[in-house]
Design an enzyme around this catalytic site. Structure first.
Site, PDB file in Angstrom:
ATOM      1  N   ARG A 282      25.682  22.081 -91.381  1.00 34.45           N
ATOM      2  CA  ARG A 282      25.976  21.121 -92.632  1.00 34.45           C
ATOM      3  C   ARG A 282      26.564  22.009 -93.847  1.00 34.45           C
ATOM      4  NH1 ARG A 282      22.373  21.843 -96.636  1.00 34.45           N
ATOM      5  NH2 ARG A 282      20.433  22.402 -95.369  1.00 34.45           N
ATOM      6  N   HIS A 286      21.616  19.547 -98.569  1.00 38.65           N
ATOM      7  CA  HIS A 286      20.912  18.521 -97.630  1.00 38.65           C
ATOM      8  C   HIS A 286      20.887  17.281 -98.074  1.00 38.65           C
ATOM      9  CE1 HIS A 286      17.456  17.352 -95.272  1.00 38.65           C
ATOM     10  NE2 HIS A 286      16.783  16.740 -96.264  1.00 38.65           N
ATOM     11  N   TYR A 295      19.625  29.401-101.369  1.00 38.66           N
ATOM     12  CA  TYR A 295      19.129  29.777 -99.935  1.00 38.66           C
ATOM     13  C   TYR A 295      20.089  30.501 -98.750  1.00 38.66           C
ATOM     14  CZ  TYR A 295      19.595  25.161 -98.586  1.00 38.66           C
ATOM     15  OH  TYR A 295      20.182  23.683 -98.367  1.00 38.66           O
TER      16      TYR A 295
END
Length: 389
Positions: A282, A286, A295
């Protein structure tokens, strides 16, 4: 035993666990393809052979796959921009996963049935769903906007993993009817940790349901990496349920096409379920409410950028002289036209009804819902009072 010694032993156990986890980490994206991963097109755009998944393509077919990925990415980028402008409440980007979706979508027969998550914009494109119809749900004006039976493409599913059960139940019915079709259930690596997916695997195996479980392993379940979700590669989980699994390079549209085509045939011919793990990444957030920079290591993103699925296929097209500058120029114009159509579609959509969320939850009146409705109505009215002042 003292508190200090107990704490020390706990710290030692955590350190040992971290070392064990580190040894089981997934391969770094800058390493060569694993021997257990099907690949037909390298990141440099070179064709390679696989003994189990031969694939013959014409220049026209390669250009078609490239066009699908480019237009899907452009639509996705436009939808992201519209969300940032306040036109959509939320948007889940597919950036980086175009090959996994276009390759699998183009592998299906018209009679096959698809159960998507909420990110399968490329599969929707392949099934003939107008891209503008995907926007209504994320604007809050409908619950999907298309007829699932018109394209054999179910409505988007927000609840994580539940579509695997829906697909399995549908496939069990298909088997009882004796229909010649495959059912595809899309889900992500995060959903693979859900109980719904485990139950779907069990029922599909026991009833020999003609379902292809297609897992897009994009490495991150929001902020949770795959390595913290499983101790083995995801495709190997299928063996525990009694059906085969295969891992494919999810950034290689040709490999995904070949593997999904074989998996769908496996299901159609009465051989039962199969799990396909598309090993991809990805590239964006998200959803538009997420900040992946909090993160995700920058170096990881940069390494995967070198495996961009669209760039990979373009290199092949140029290497084999299968497309000229006129083709790329026309495709850019088509992309611009699609973006304009998407923007125009948003402008004609109504604003969502803020009070509709309280409707249709109960057949009759409900005291708590009535109270919440009144409170929210007062809250909305406060904005009107502020504008008047």
């Amino acid at each position: 035993m003292t508190v200090e010694s107990t704490a020390a032993r706990g710290k030692s156990r955590r350190a040992a666990a971290q070392k064990s986890t580190a040894r089981k980490r997934q391969p770094r994206p800058d390493q060569p393809a694993r021997p257990d991963m099907v690949q037909l097109l390298t990141p440099e755009g070179e064709r390679v052979e696989h003994p189990d998944y031969a694939l013959e393509t014409t220049p026209e077919q390669l250009r078609g796959l490239y066009r699908d990925m480019v237009l899907t990415r452009r639509f996705d980028a436009e939808a992201t921009a519209l969300q940032r402008q306040g036109e959509l409440g939320l948007w889940p980007s597919l950036l980086g996963q175009e090959a996994a979706q276009i390759g699998s979508g183009r592998a299906l027969a018209d009679t096959d049935y698809v159960f998507p998550t909420y990110r399968e914009h490329g599969v929707a494109w392949c099934r003939g769903v107008d891209p503008t119809l995907l926007l209504g749900m994320f604007r809050g004006v409908n619950h999907g906007g298309w007829d699932p039976n018109s394209n054999n493409f179910h409505l988007y599913t927000i609840v994580i993993g539940s579509q695997a059960l829906h697909a399995t139940g549908y496939a069990m019915g298909v088997a009882k009817d004796g229909a010649d079709m495959a059912v595809l259930a899309y889900f992500g690596d995060g959903a693979s940790s859900q109980g719904d997916v485990a139950e779907a695997f069990t029922f599909a195996a026991v009833y020999n349901a003609p379902v292809v479980f297609f897992c897009q392993n994009n490495q991150w379940a929001i902020s949770e990496p795959t390595e913290r979700q499983t101790r083995v590669p995801l495709y190997q989980r299928a063996a525990g349920y009694g059906f085969p699994g295969v891992r494919v390079d999810g950034n290689d549209v040709l490999a995904v096409l070949a593997v999904t085509r074989a998996a769908a045939e496996h299901a159609r011919t009465g051989q039962g379920p199969i799990l396909v793990e598309a090993f991809t990444y990805r590239m964006g957030a998200h959803t538009t409410s997420d900040d992946p920079t909090r993160y995700r290591p920058k170096e990881e993103l940069e390494a995967w950028e070198g495996k961009d699925p669209i760039l990979r296929l373009r290199r092949l097209l140029e290497r084999e002289n299968a497309a000229d500058e006129a083709f790329f120029g026309e495709l850019e114009e088509e992309s611009d036209a699609l973006a304009r159509r998407v923007r125009e579609a948003i402008r004609t959509m109504p604003d969502p009804d803020g009070m509709a969320v309280f409707e249709h939850s109960y057949a009759d009146g409900h005291a708590l819902v009535d109270e919440e409705r009144a409170q929210y109505a007062t809250y909305l009215a406060s904005f009107a009072d502020h504008e008047e002042n």
